[in-house]
Design an enzyme around this catalytic site. Structure first.
Site, PDB file in Angstrom:
ATOM      1  N   VAL B  12      33.450  40.925  38.854  1.00 31.65           N
ATOM      2  CA  VAL B  12      34.597  40.836  37.954  1.00 31.65           C
ATOM      3  C   VAL B  12      34.178  40.210  36.611  1.00 31.65           C
ATOM      4  O   VAL B  12      34.621  40.638  35.546  1.00 31.65           O
ATOM      5  CB  VAL B  12      35.748  40.030  38.597  1.00 31.65           C
ATOM      6  N   LYS B 100      41.934  34.605  43.944  1.00 32.47           N
ATOM      7  CA  LYS B 100      43.132  34.457  44.789  1.00 32.47           C
ATOM      8  C   LYS B 100      43.036  33.261  45.728  1.00 32.47           C
ATOM      9  O   LYS B 100      44.034  32.633  46.043  1.00 32.47           O
ATOM     10  CB  LYS B 100      43.394  35.733  45.588  1.00 32.47           C
ATOM     11  N   GLU B 124      46.984  37.200  36.879  1.00 33.76           N
ATOM     12  CA  GLU B 124      47.461  38.546  37.217  1.00 33.76           C
ATOM     13  C   GLU B 124      46.452  39.279  38.104  1.00 33.76           C
ATOM     14  O   GLU B 124      46.828  40.017  39.011  1.00 33.76           O
ATOM     15  CB  GLU B 124      47.698  39.343  35.925  1.00 33.76           C
ATOM     16  N   VAL B 127      46.097  39.260  42.444  1.00 31.52           N
ATOM     17  CA  VAL B 127      46.822  40.104  43.413  1.00 31.52           C
ATOM     18  C   VAL B 127      46.840  41.538  42.895  1.00 31.52           C
ATOM     19  O   VAL B 127      47.227  41.778  41.752  1.00 31.52           O
ATOM     20  CB  VAL B 127      48.277  39.630  43.606  1.00 31.52           C
ATOM     21  N   GLY B 129      44.437  43.522  42.060  1.00 36.12           N
ATOM     22  CA  GLY B 129      43.426  43.908  41.074  1.00 36.12           C
ATOM     23  C   GLY B 129      44.061  44.188  39.734  1.00 36.12           C
ATOM     24  O   GLY B 129      44.681  43.317  39.126  1.00 36.12           O
ATOM     25  N   ILE B 131      46.568  46.227  39.128  1.00 32.55           N
ATOM     26  CA  ILE B 131      47.979  46.625  39.187  1.00 32.55           C
ATOM     27  C   ILE B 131      48.843  45.538  38.567  1.00 32.55           C
ATOM     28  O   ILE B 131      48.742  44.383  38.963  1.00 32.55           O
ATOM     29  CB  ILE B 131      48.449  46.838  40.642  1.00 32.55           C
ATOM     30  N   GLU B 185      32.202  44.365  53.366  1.00 33.22           N
ATOM     31  CA  GLU B 185      31.060  43.467  53.315  1.00 33.22           C
ATOM     32  C   GLU B 185      30.329  43.484  54.669  1.00 33.22           C
ATOM     33  O   GLU B 185      30.899  43.868  55.687  1.00 33.22           O
ATOM     34  CB  GLU B 185      31.536  42.026  53.066  1.00 33.22           C
ATOM     35  N   ASP B 196      42.159  37.633  53.272  1.00 37.75           N
ATOM     36  CA  ASP B 196      42.352  38.014  51.873  1.00 37.75           C
ATOM     37  C   ASP B 196      43.812  38.407  51.616  1.00 37.75           C
ATOM     38  O   ASP B 196      44.437  37.968  50.645  1.00 37.75           O
ATOM     39  CB  ASP B 196      41.409  39.187  51.560  1.00 37.75           C
ATOM     40  N   LYS B 200      46.901  36.631  49.120  1.00 31.47           N
ATOM     41  CA  LYS B 200      47.671  37.372  48.114  1.00 31.47           C
ATOM     42  C   LYS B 200      49.162  37.317  48.385  1.00 31.47           C
ATOM     43  O   LYS B 200      49.960  37.138  47.462  1.00 31.47           O
ATOM     44  CB  LYS B 200      47.171  38.821  48.057  1.00 31.47           C
TER      45      LYS B 200
END
Lengths: 400, 400
Positions: B12, B100, B124, B127, B129, B131, B185, B196, B200
């Site tokens: 990222v 997150k 933003e 959660v 990505g 969207i 992974e 995960d 979120k």
């Protein structure tokens, strides 16, 4: 304390009043102070006892009351709504609206006045009813170069097309049913001829690409040309017919094409699953890829909740107005949608053998002795029309 | 001119650098001034020549540089990321993040520091990505009392469930394929065990309901309990199995239940059509009804575009910070998700006849001599467990 006047007590106006009452605690919390209805301006009498006390018939009462700082315009149309909105903005009052016709036609002028007076002119409810779409485009997608926006923008036509697809109904029968169930007006032209969808896609285009695209520049194609044969052949091939508004930016020239027309939507596109009166809008960004926004694109309470969200945003931005603006545009900033290449669905008055003779790689969806529905390769509109010259063309829609 | 430091140059972080370069013109326009990368803080060397010149190994260089007003934290985890974020906020720098785990665990404390220093802590990208979801909830749905939020929040598990559904694969085989294709992974636990997704849905709950729901309060159920029989029976009944995170507010008490578990999703719910690595999030408002947000929930460029959108929002809100905040919450503010009534899918080690004997109105989806999959009426969890006492229960999932 923020004091609000609602102009026009029709479906959205009365819904706005109801949301303000129903969720007043939440609204106060979000706005940072109480939000109080002071006037409802309507020439008609208001019978509902919850709202009758706010009724005034003369707009100038609200306009000249310095306590009223926020106006919710839910009159509709580009006549008196235009006049009142301009007057309110010139008087330094924030205006919020669900009026897509006014925003599409006069948005650029009204935004200029709002900018000059450092106040807000907000219209989230004008596209997609209660679906959050304009604000996410404006803010969340701000790091993207948006290349395209398209979607199902009109619930009435989607309801009719869904009925045609699921029941094999003709357009006329499906329209009559929609009218019977209150989903289509007695005069359905604004919906079925794509006029409503065109206004909305123009607003989306303005916001995504930064320049005003006037709805006067293009003639929308509505759903009248969709026959029950088209629906049947589309279904057989795994497609759904949807009325899409679409705006595409050409990367090389920065020019924009906007159009409204029926499309065959492939079943792997989520829009194919958007049925009934629901709306779905896809935005494509160069970093993000595709995102879709889905929900009830019309209806009293959803639309009203978007109007009230804009009222709250005005409360939060009394000094520093929201950065929402686009430039004046002209025909020079546009290119003809016919130049966009895509696959095409055609229905022609020839049997399959004749189609195969002229277009060997056509993907046949269905047909009978008198006609064939098929999909042709990616082409611009003039190119596909040339390819179809040997045929009598009954339907011609893009495939997406 | 706004100067930015990126912390952590992984997927990222490097995407954030690339979006800043790729869309610099658009970003300048949106931010109102140039946005310039000044440092990339990473203990590893940076080979990419476009970014090597920004590399520093010591966070204090960025922290102590008064020119740097915005920090993009893309380290991940709740260790050093927590320490650096806190230091940056205490130093009066805006922080944006895709982290997150950190927001779910320490969001309330970090937001309190941001509030005190009148700066922004935005997330933003944490959660969904790229969207747009947190900001629309915060702003567009502000006029609604939100009653529920749920969705497909993890792309890896949705990829595995889609493969199981479409190919009839077992969980183990579908996981191996996802690992081979880079969608899971080597140690897939955070994804397949629902950890995960839980982070979120906790963030969504915090934002929708205004109080911190700690992920430590519940044990997520991941997708390991989903067998190929469940997938098969679900398909036969017109359902799809999806891992959903869900947060529900009880209107009477204002208490919130949050959980993560596999669900059977009916085909008339658009989430059933969300396949592969895509995410879809449904928000239900009391005026609005349901809206859905759909897109790539992960991935370098989509997630980075959301990080950069937050950077732009910091530029727009240097003085007046964005109103994003929730209160500290405790177990007193929650209720057990077992008390939420719903229909249930059960697979039991008995033939259909035995099921029909004990539960005459069961909707049988499929089975063989050794087992039956069926749907039982709306009940709370203790109630359905009581109903299933005569059986050996192999699977038990809610139906939505």
């Amino acid at each position: 304390m923020f004091k609000v006047a609602i102009l026009g007590f029709g479906v959205v106006g009365s819904g706005t009043g109801e949301v303000l009452l129903m969720n007043s605690e939440k609204i106060t919390h979000e706005a940072g102070d109480e939000v109080e209805l002071k006037y409802i301006v309507d020439i008609r009498d208001i019978d509902d006892p919850r709202f009758a006390k706010y009724a005034v018939k003369d707009f100038s009462v609200a306009l000249n009351d310095p306590e009223v700082t926020i106006i919710a315009e839910t009159i509709g149309g580009a006549g008196v709504a235009y006049e009142y909105t301009k007057a309110a903005l010139l008087a330094g009052k924030h205006v919020v609206t669900s009026n897509k016709e006014l925003v599409a036609k006069h948005g650029v002028e009204l935004l200029e006045i709002a900018l000059k007076n450092n106040i807000n002119y907000l219209f989230e409810a004008s596209v997609g009813g209660g679906i959050p779409i304009l604000r996410p485009i404006q803010q969340c997608l701000s790091a993207n170069r948006i290349t395209e926006v398209y979607g199902i923008l009109n619930g009435t036509t989607n309801y009719i097309l869904t009925a045609m697809s699921e029941k094999g109904a003709s357009f006329e029968d499906a329209l009559a049913e929609a009218q019977k169930n209150g989903y289509a007006e007695a005069n359905p032209s604004a919906d079925v001829d794509g006029i409503d969808a065109l206004r909305k896609i123009c607003i989306l285009s303005d916001l995504c690409f930064g320049k005003n695209f006037s709805p006067d520049l293009v003639q929308p194609i509505g759903i009248r040309p969709v026959s029950e044969y088209d629906t049947k052949y589309a279904n057989q091939g795994g497609y759904k017919i949807k009325l899409l508004g679409r705006a595409v930016s050409d990367e090389a020239t920065d020019k924009v094409a906007v159009y409204v027309a029926p499309h065959l939507v492939s079943s792997d596109n989520l829009l194919a699953s958007v049925t009934g009166v629901m709306n779905g809008i896809v935005v494509r960004g160069n970093a993000l890829g595709d995102v879709m926004f889905y929900g009830a694109g019309a209806g009293k309470m959803p639309t009203a909740s978007a109007v009230v969200a804009d009222i709250i945003d005005c409360c939060r931005h009394t000094k520093n107005r929201k950065r929402i603006m686009w430039a004046r545009g002209s025909v020079e900033d546009t290119f003809p949608s016919a130049n966009i290449a895509s696959r095409w669905y055609a229905r022609v008055a020839s049997p399959e053998g004749t189609v195969k003779k002229y277009i060997p790689d056509a993907e046949i969806l269905g047909g009978d002795v008198s006609q064939t529905g098929f999909i042709a390769d990616e082409k611009t509109k003039p190119e596909v029309e040339r390819q179809l010259e040997p045929f009598e063309v009954l339907s011609l829609f893009r495939v997406i």
